[in-house]
Design a protein around this motif. Structure first.
Motif, PDB file in Angstrom:
ATOM      1  N   GLU A  17     -10.048  12.879  44.249  1.00 49.77           N
ATOM      2  CA  GLU A  17      -9.612  11.828  43.553  1.00 49.77           C
ATOM      3  C   GLU A  17     -10.253  11.759  42.254  1.00 49.77           C
ATOM      4  O   GLU A  17     -11.403  12.233  42.164  1.00 49.77           O
ATOM      5  N   GLN A  18      -9.460  11.417  41.286  1.00 46.21           N
ATOM      6  CA  GLN A  18     -10.208  10.991  39.891  1.00 46.21           C
ATOM      7  C   GLN A  18     -10.060   9.601  39.808  1.00 46.21           C
ATOM      8  O   GLN A  18      -8.922   8.784  39.875  1.00 46.21           O
ATOM      9  N   ARG A  19     -11.276   8.947  39.375  1.00 47.78           N
ATOM     10  CA  ARG A  19     -11.358   7.199  39.158  1.00 47.78           C
ATOM     11  C   ARG A  19     -10.472   7.146  37.645  1.00 47.78           C
ATOM     12  O   ARG A  19     -10.786   7.778  36.692  1.00 47.78           O
ATOM     13  N   VAL A  20      -9.631   6.124  37.879  1.00 46.98           N
ATOM     14  CA  VAL A  20      -8.777   5.885  36.356  1.00 46.98           C
ATOM     15  C   VAL A  20      -9.390   4.244  35.908  1.00 46.98           C
ATOM     16  O   VAL A  20      -9.873   4.496  34.676  1.00 46.98           O
ATOM     17  N   GLN A  21      -9.496   3.624  36.955  1.00 52.36           N
ATOM     18  CA  GLN A  21     -10.324   2.226  36.553  1.00 52.36           C
ATOM     19  C   GLN A  21     -11.191   1.930  37.846  1.00 52.36           C
ATOM     20  O   GLN A  21     -11.278   2.713  38.782  1.00 52.36           O
ATOM     21  N   GLU A  22     -11.716   0.661  37.945  1.00 50.52           N
ATOM     22  CA  GLU A  22     -12.690   0.511  38.802  1.00 50.52           C
ATOM     23  C   GLU A  22     -12.115   0.646  40.349  1.00 50.52           C
ATOM     24  O   GLU A  22     -12.959   1.388  40.780  1.00 50.52           O
ATOM     25  N   ASN A  23     -10.948   0.469  40.695  1.00 49.28           N
ATOM     26  CA  ASN A  23     -10.463   0.693  42.081  1.00 49.28           C
ATOM     27  C   ASN A  23      -8.969   1.422  41.872  1.00 49.28           C
ATOM     28  O   ASN A  23      -8.379   1.277  42.851  1.00 49.28           O
ATOM     29  N   LEU A  24      -8.692   2.061  40.686  1.00 47.50           N
ATOM     30  CA  LEU A  24      -7.565   2.612  40.861  1.00 47.50           C
ATOM     31  C   LEU A  24      -7.840   4.110  40.686  1.00 47.50           C
ATOM     32  O   LEU A  24      -8.650   4.653  39.751  1.00 47.50           O
ATOM     33  N   PHE A  25      -7.186   4.895  41.419  1.00 42.20           N
ATOM     34  CA  PHE A  25      -7.581   6.386  41.407  1.00 42.20           C
ATOM     35  C   PHE A  25      -6.188   7.372  41.406  1.00 42.20           C
ATOM     36  O   PHE A  25      -5.169   6.798  41.660  1.00 42.20           O
ATOM     37  N   THR A  26      -6.313   8.391  40.690  1.00 42.18           N
ATOM     38  CA  THR A  26      -5.203   9.558  40.969  1.00 42.18           C
ATOM     39  C   THR A  26      -5.642  10.606  42.026  1.00 42.18           C
ATOM     40  O   THR A  26      -7.036  10.890  41.955  1.00 42.18           O
ATOM     41  N   LEU A  27      -4.720  11.439  42.699  1.00 36.15           N
ATOM     42  CA  LEU A  27      -4.964  12.286  43.410  1.00 36.15           C
ATOM     43  C   LEU A  27      -3.737  13.233  43.135  1.00 36.15           C
ATOM     44  O   LEU A  27      -2.589  13.049  43.435  1.00 36.15           O
ATOM     45  N   GLN A  28      -4.133  14.694  43.251  1.00 38.25           N
ATOM     46  CA  GLN A  28      -3.071  15.607  42.999  1.00 38.25           C
ATOM     47  C   GLN A  28      -3.026  16.423  44.355  1.00 38.25           C
ATOM     48  O   GLN A  28      -4.194  16.816  44.446  1.00 38.25           O
ATOM     49  N   LYS A  29      -1.991  16.515  44.978  1.00 41.28           N
ATOM     50  CA  LYS A  29      -1.618  17.549  46.133  1.00 41.28           C
ATOM     51  C   LYS A  29      -0.918  18.586  45.894  1.00 41.28           C
ATOM     52  O   LYS A  29       0.130  18.509  45.067  1.00 41.28           O
ATOM     53  N   ASP A  30      -0.894  19.920  46.481  1.00 43.62           N
ATOM     54  CA  ASP A  30      -0.167  20.831  46.522  1.00 43.62           C
ATOM     55  C   ASP A  30       1.277  20.617  46.917  1.00 43.62           C
ATOM     56  O   ASP A  30       1.330  20.017  48.231  1.00 43.62           O
TER      57      ASP A  30
END
Length: 80
Positions: A17-30
């Motif tokens: 996962e990548q943190r975008v903001q304090e408790n917001l994240f992005t995650l890339q899946k195949d």
């Protein structure tokens, strides 16, 4: 022939996962995956691992045979 669609009822990050903001994240899946949006779902580092907490998925994007989700942590399980 199109790619199969997978329905996911929990988030498994595998620590990607990548943190975008304090408790917001992005995650890339195949692959292309369906996730419930705006419903609290369990989040884990690995499929068999401990629950890390609960997240709300805010956005699901499909592109180039990948799924990117944006999610917000709503509760965190404290590790003892």
């Amino acid at each position: 022939m199109g790619m199969p669609m997978e329905l996911n009822t929990l988030i498994v990050t595998k620590s990607n996962e990548q943190r975008v903001q304090e408790n917001l994240f992005t995650l890339q899946k195949d692959g292309y995956r369906l996730y419930p949006i705006d419903i609290p779902i369990e989040i884990r580092t690995t499929l068999e691992g401990e629950t890390r907490g609960t997240a709300l998925i805010k956005k699901v994007e499909w592109e180039n045979a990948k799924t990117t989700i944006t999610y917000q942590f709503v509760s965190l399980n404290s590790s003892n």
